[in-house]
Scaffold this motif. Structure first.
Motif, mmCIF file in Angstrom:
data_model
loop_
_atom_site.group_PDB
_atom_site.id
_atom_site.type_symbol
_atom_site.label_atom_id
_atom_site.label_comp_id
_atom_site.label_asym_id
_atom_site.label_seq_id
_atom_site.Cartn_x
_atom_site.Cartn_y
_atom_site.Cartn_z
ATOM 1 N N GLY A 155 0.833 -1.195 0.000
ATOM 2 C CA GLY A 155 0.000 0.000 0.000
ATOM 3 C C GLY A 155 0.867 1.243 0.000
ATOM 4 O O GLY A 155 2.095 1.183 0.037
ATOM 5 N N SER A 164 -2.273 9.958 -2.427
ATOM 6 C CA SER A 164 -2.900 8.797 -3.048
ATOM 7 C C SER A 164 -2.780 7.625 -2.083
ATOM 8 O O SER A 164 -2.015 6.707 -2.296
ATOM 9 C CB SER A 164 -2.239 8.475 -4.385
ATOM 10 O OG SER A 164 -0.867 8.273 -4.195
ATOM 11 N N PHE A 168 -3.737 4.287 -0.394
ATOM 12 C CA PHE A 168 -4.525 3.103 -0.688
ATOM 13 C C PHE A 168 -3.987 1.926 0.089
ATOM 14 O O PHE A 168 -2.810 1.866 0.414
ATOM 15 C CB PHE A 168 -4.586 2.794 -2.195
ATOM 16 C CG PHE A 168 -3.269 2.452 -2.817
ATOM 17 C CD1 PHE A 168 -2.823 1.147 -2.884
ATOM 18 C CD2 PHE A 168 -2.476 3.440 -3.368
ATOM 19 C CE1 PHE A 168 -1.620 0.832 -3.465
ATOM 20 C CE2 PHE A 168 -1.270 3.129 -3.955
ATOM 21 C CZ PHE A 168 -0.843 1.828 -4.007
#
Length: 165
Positions: A73, A120, A122
């Motif tokens: 991630g 970003s 995730f």
């Protein structure tokens, strides 16, 4: 003694080959389960054994860099600072007219580009860990290596013990 030595080394190599094949199969299965294939680069991930002095030293996973990013991630937030620029640093632009003349950078006024946050975040897919658990490679290696290395240890200890008696 030489046959014993090659015997445990061949068992060690066989255990490594078995573990590599099992982990590669589970890794490809996990990749196809988690990701839609576009370029196929993830499917080219491979597992290789590293044997030093006749003993299995490690299993090496080769995969594209983004495979490991997708596994773990990404949690970084990067802030881009605002920038001011002079009119002279701007490249000359062409007028949209029919004559095609350009406006030099000195005739243009400067500007500012505002700062922004680029994030970003995730969650990782965890496909590598899933492959390791699905293939059961750690338990298999532990059992196979324990058998082969027991022969190695006893063959090295026994001659030294007999010499002392």
């Amino acid at each position: 003694m030489a046959t014993e030595e090659t015997d445990w080394q061949s068992k060690e190599k066989a255990a490594a080959i078995k573990a590599v094949a099992s982990l590669k199969r589970a890794l490809n299965s996990s990749i196809s389960k988690h990701f839609n294939s576009r370029s196929g680069q993830l499917r080219k991930s491979s597992v290789k054994d590293d044997i030093k002095d006749g003993m299995l030293d490690r299993l090496i996973l080769k995969s594209p860099k983004y495979s490991f990013v997708l596994h773990h991630g990404y949690d970084a937030v990067e802030e881009v600072q605002p920038k001011n620029r002079k009119g002279s640093s701007v490249k000359p632009h062409f007028r949209g007219g029919t004559d095609g003349t350009s406006i030099s950078g000195y005739q243009r006024s400067g500007g500012s580009v505002s700062g922004f946050k680029r994030s970003s975040k995730f969650e990782g897919a965890g496909h590598i860990t899933e492959a390791i658990y699905a293939s059961n490679v750690l338990e298999t290696l532990a059992n196979d290596l324990a058998e082969s290395r027991a022969v190695y240890v006893t063959s090295n200890i026994l001659p030294t013990w007999q010499r002392k008696v």
